[in-house]
Write a protein that holds these residues in place. Structure first.
Motif, PDB file in Angstrom:
ATOM      1  N   SER A 100       0.824  -1.218   0.000  1.00  9.95           N
ATOM      2  CA  SER A 100       0.000   0.000   0.000  1.00  9.95           C
ATOM      3  C   SER A 100       0.851   1.258   0.000  1.00  9.95           C
ATOM      4  O   SER A 100       0.595   2.202  -0.743  1.00  9.95           O
ATOM      5  CB  SER A 100      -0.932   0.030   1.214  1.00  9.95           C
ATOM      6  OG  SER A 100      -1.928  -0.931   1.104  1.00  9.95           O
ATOM      7  N   ILE A 101       1.864   1.283   0.847  1.00 11.78           N
ATOM      8  CA  ILE A 101       2.731   2.467   0.937  1.00 11.78           C
ATOM      9  C   ILE A 101       3.525   2.647  -0.349  1.00 11.78           C
ATOM     10  O   ILE A 101       3.643   3.754  -0.877  1.00 11.78           O
ATOM     11  CB  ILE A 101       3.668   2.369   2.165  1.00 11.78           C
ATOM     12  CG1 ILE A 101       2.864   2.386   3.464  1.00 11.78           C
ATOM     13  CG2 ILE A 101       4.710   3.475   2.149  1.00 11.78           C
ATOM     14  CD1 ILE A 101       2.066   3.642   3.722  1.00 11.78           C
ATOM     15  N   ILE A 107       1.989   6.367  -6.962  1.00 13.27           N
ATOM     16  CA  ILE A 107       0.823   7.054  -7.539  1.00 13.27           C
ATOM     17  C   ILE A 107       0.796   8.516  -7.101  1.00 13.27           C
ATOM     18  O   ILE A 107       0.475   9.404  -7.894  1.00 13.27           O
ATOM     19  CB  ILE A 107      -0.481   6.319  -7.170  1.00 13.27           C
ATOM     20  CG1 ILE A 107      -0.519   4.966  -7.882  1.00 13.27           C
ATOM     21  CG2 ILE A 107      -1.709   7.141  -7.536  1.00 13.27           C
ATOM     22  CD1 ILE A 107      -1.624   4.048  -7.420  1.00 13.27           C
ATOM     23  N   GLY A 108       1.155   8.771  -5.845  1.00 12.17           N
ATOM     24  CA  GLY A 108       1.217  10.153  -5.367  1.00 12.17           C
ATOM     25  C   GLY A 108       2.240  10.985  -6.126  1.00 12.17           C
ATOM     26  O   GLY A 108       2.010  12.149  -6.446  1.00 12.17           O
ATOM     27  N   LEU A 109       3.372  10.381  -6.432  1.00 11.16           N
ATOM     28  CA  LEU A 109       4.394  11.084  -7.213  1.00 11.16           C
ATOM     29  C   LEU A 109       3.878  11.396  -8.614  1.00 11.16           C
ATOM     30  O   LEU A 109       4.071  12.502  -9.120  1.00 11.16           O
ATOM     31  CB  LEU A 109       5.676  10.249  -7.279  1.00 11.16           C
ATOM     32  CG  LEU A 109       6.876  10.921  -7.914  1.00 11.16           C
ATOM     33  CD1 LEU A 109       7.244  12.208  -7.193  1.00 11.16           C
ATOM     34  CD2 LEU A 109       8.067   9.971  -7.909  1.00 11.16           C
ATOM     35  N   LEU A 156      -5.640  10.774  -8.999  1.00 11.60           N
ATOM     36  CA  LEU A 156      -4.421  10.068  -8.605  1.00 11.60           C
ATOM     37  C   LEU A 156      -4.072  10.328  -7.142  1.00 11.60           C
ATOM     38  O   LEU A 156      -3.704   9.397  -6.409  1.00 11.60           O
ATOM     39  CB  LEU A 156      -3.252  10.475  -9.503  1.00 11.60           C
ATOM     40  CG  LEU A 156      -3.282   9.964 -10.935  1.00 11.60           C
ATOM     41  CD1 LEU A 156      -2.159  10.581 -11.755  1.00 11.60           C
ATOM     42  CD2 LEU A 156      -3.185   8.451 -10.963  1.00 11.60           C
ATOM     43  N   LEU A 157      -4.201  11.575  -6.704  1.00 12.18           N
ATOM     44  CA  LEU A 157      -3.881  11.881  -5.312  1.00 12.18           C
ATOM     45  C   LEU A 157      -4.886  11.254  -4.352  1.00 12.18           C
ATOM     46  O   LEU A 157      -4.526  10.836  -3.253  1.00 12.18           O
ATOM     47  CB  LEU A 157      -3.787  13.392  -5.101  1.00 12.18           C
ATOM     48  CG  LEU A 157      -2.540  14.018  -5.730  1.00 12.18           C
ATOM     49  CD1 LEU A 157      -2.565  15.532  -5.586  1.00 12.18           C
ATOM     50  CD2 LEU A 157      -1.274  13.459  -5.114  1.00 12.18           C
ATOM     51  N   THR A 158      -6.139  11.152  -4.762  1.00 13.67           N
ATOM     52  CA  THR A 158      -7.139  10.491  -3.926  1.00 13.67           C
ATOM     53  C   THR A 158      -6.802   9.014  -3.753  1.00 13.67           C
ATOM     54  O   THR A 158      -6.851   8.480  -2.639  1.00 13.67           O
ATOM     55  CB  THR A 158      -8.550  10.660  -4.528  1.00 13.67           C
ATOM     56  OG1 THR A 158      -8.852  12.058  -4.591  1.00 13.67           O
ATOM     57  CG2 THR A 158      -9.598   9.944  -3.712  1.00 13.67           C
ATOM     58  N   ILE A 159      -6.436   8.357  -4.841  1.00 12.40           N
ATOM     59  CA  ILE A 159      -6.033   6.945  -4.762  1.00 12.40           C
ATOM     60  C   ILE A 159      -4.805   6.804  -3.866  1.00 12.40           C
ATOM     61  O   ILE A 159      -4.726   5.907  -3.020  1.00 12.40           O
ATOM     62  CB  ILE A 159      -5.760   6.376  -6.175  1.00 12.40           C
ATOM     63  CG1 ILE A 159      -7.065   6.316  -6.966  1.00 12.40           C
ATOM     64  CG2 ILE A 159      -5.100   5.008  -6.091  1.00 12.40           C
ATOM     65  CD1 ILE A 159      -6.870   6.043  -8.450  1.00 12.40           C
ATOM     66  N   LEU A 163      -4.543   4.647  -0.394  1.00 12.06           N
ATOM     67  CA  LEU A 163      -3.534   3.606  -0.205  1.00 12.06           C
ATOM     68  C   LEU A 163      -2.646   3.898   1.010  1.00 12.06           C
ATOM     69  O   LEU A 163      -2.310   2.989   1.776  1.00 12.06           O
ATOM     70  CB  LEU A 163      -2.678   3.459  -1.462  1.00 12.06           C
ATOM     71  CG  LEU A 163      -3.350   2.764  -2.635  1.00 12.06           C
ATOM     72  CD1 LEU A 163      -2.510   2.908  -3.897  1.00 12.06           C
ATOM     73  CD2 LEU A 163      -3.590   1.295  -2.321  1.00 12.06           C
ATOM     74  N   MET A 164      -2.275   5.147   1.185  1.00 11.33           N
ATOM     75  CA  MET A 164      -1.434   5.511   2.332  1.00 11.33           C
ATOM     76  C   MET A 164      -2.182   5.286   3.652  1.00 11.33           C
ATOM     77  O   MET A 164      -1.612   4.786   4.618  1.00 11.33           O
ATOM     78  CB  MET A 164      -0.992   6.973   2.239  1.00 11.33           C
ATOM     79  CG  MET A 164      -0.074   7.264   1.094  1.00 11.33           C
ATOM     80  SD  MET A 164       1.542   6.544   1.377  1.00 11.33           S
ATOM     81  CE  MET A 164       2.408   7.199  -0.014  1.00 11.33           C
ATOM     82  N   LEU A 165      -3.453   5.655   3.694  1.00  6.98           N
ATOM     83  CA  LEU A 165      -4.235   5.442   4.909  1.00  6.98           C
ATOM     84  C   LEU A 165      -4.402   3.954   5.214  1.00  6.98           C
ATOM     85  O   LEU A 165      -4.308   3.541   6.374  1.00  6.98           O
ATOM     86  CB  LEU A 165      -5.598   6.131   4.806  1.00  6.98           C
ATOM     87  CG  LEU A 165      -5.561   7.655   4.863  1.00  6.98           C
ATOM     88  CD1 LEU A 165      -6.945   8.237   4.591  1.00  6.98           C
ATOM     89  CD2 LEU A 165      -5.026   8.138   6.194  1.00  6.98           C
ATOM     90  N   VAL A 166      -4.642   3.161   4.185  1.00  4.23           N
ATOM     91  CA  VAL A 166      -4.735   1.710   4.377  1.00  4.23           C
ATOM     92  C   VAL A 166      -3.394   1.177   4.877  1.00  4.23           C
ATOM     93  O   VAL A 166      -3.339   0.377   5.821  1.00  4.23           O
ATOM     94  CB  VAL A 166      -5.154   1.000   3.063  1.00  4.23           C
ATOM     95  CG1 VAL A 166      -4.935  -0.502   3.141  1.00  4.23           C
ATOM     96  CG2 VAL A 166      -6.605   1.310   2.746  1.00  4.23           C
TER      97      VAL A 166
END
Length: 176
Positions: A100-101, A107-109, A156-159, A163-166
């Motif tokens: 996830s991280i 994806i965040g990048l 993309l930032l929402t995804i 993922l980061m929260l998970v």
């Protein structure tokens, strides 16, 4: 003394919330409405508001990325100290947290890079509006591109945030 992991978490989280919130507001509320504004209204936005808003969003994004990468490295060093490369690989590729991280960061990048494309579209729109009589076709093309790119970046930032929260939910802290 404040532990480095706490400082990294706080700064990354604080600026991450600002960055994600500002990007979401821009992508969902501001960019789609630019197409409906008059030329004079857009010209005024280009003069003062949008350049400073975009600089703020970019700056908070850069801080978020730098401190997020710092967090990631801090934890990976902890796993490396605990068990070497096999431990790092097992955490990264063998746990829900690691996957996830890792995916969230990648994806965040990409979302941030799309955001830089938004800046490029705003700069292009600004240059079009510097003309005395801007070409309507050019203006509409730039507005449409800006709206699409903003929505892609926000998605993309929402995804990435999900993922980061998970990932953080299942975060196994390294043993020191």
């Amino acid at each position: 003394m404040v532990p480095i992991s706490f400082a990294l978490n706080v700064v990354h989280g604080f600026f991450g919330i600002i960055y994600y919130g500002a990007t979401t507001v821009f992508g969902i509320a501001i960019a789609p409405r630019l197409a409906k504004l008059s030329s004079d209204a857009i010209r005024e936005l280009m003069k003062g508001v949008l350049p400073s808003v975009l600089s703020f969003i970019e700056s908070s994004g850069i801080v978020t990325i730098v401190f997020g990468a710092g967090q990631f490295l801090h934890y990976m060093i902890g796993y490396y100290k605990a068990g070497g490369v096999p431990e790092v690989e097992s955490v990264l590729f063998g746990t829900g947290w690691g996957i996830s991280i890792l995916l969230g960061g990648i994806i965040g990048l990409f979302g941030f890079l799309v955001g830089l494309s938004v800046r490029k579209s705003i700069n292009r729109l600004t240059s079009v509006y510097r003309n005395i009589l801007p070409d309507d076709a050019q203006v509409n093309e730039v507005k449409t591109n800006l709206m699409k790119v903003s929505l892609i970046g926000t998605t993309l930032l929402t995804i990435s945030v999900i993922l980061m929260l998970v990932g953080v939910t299942f975060l196994p802290l390294p043993e020191h």
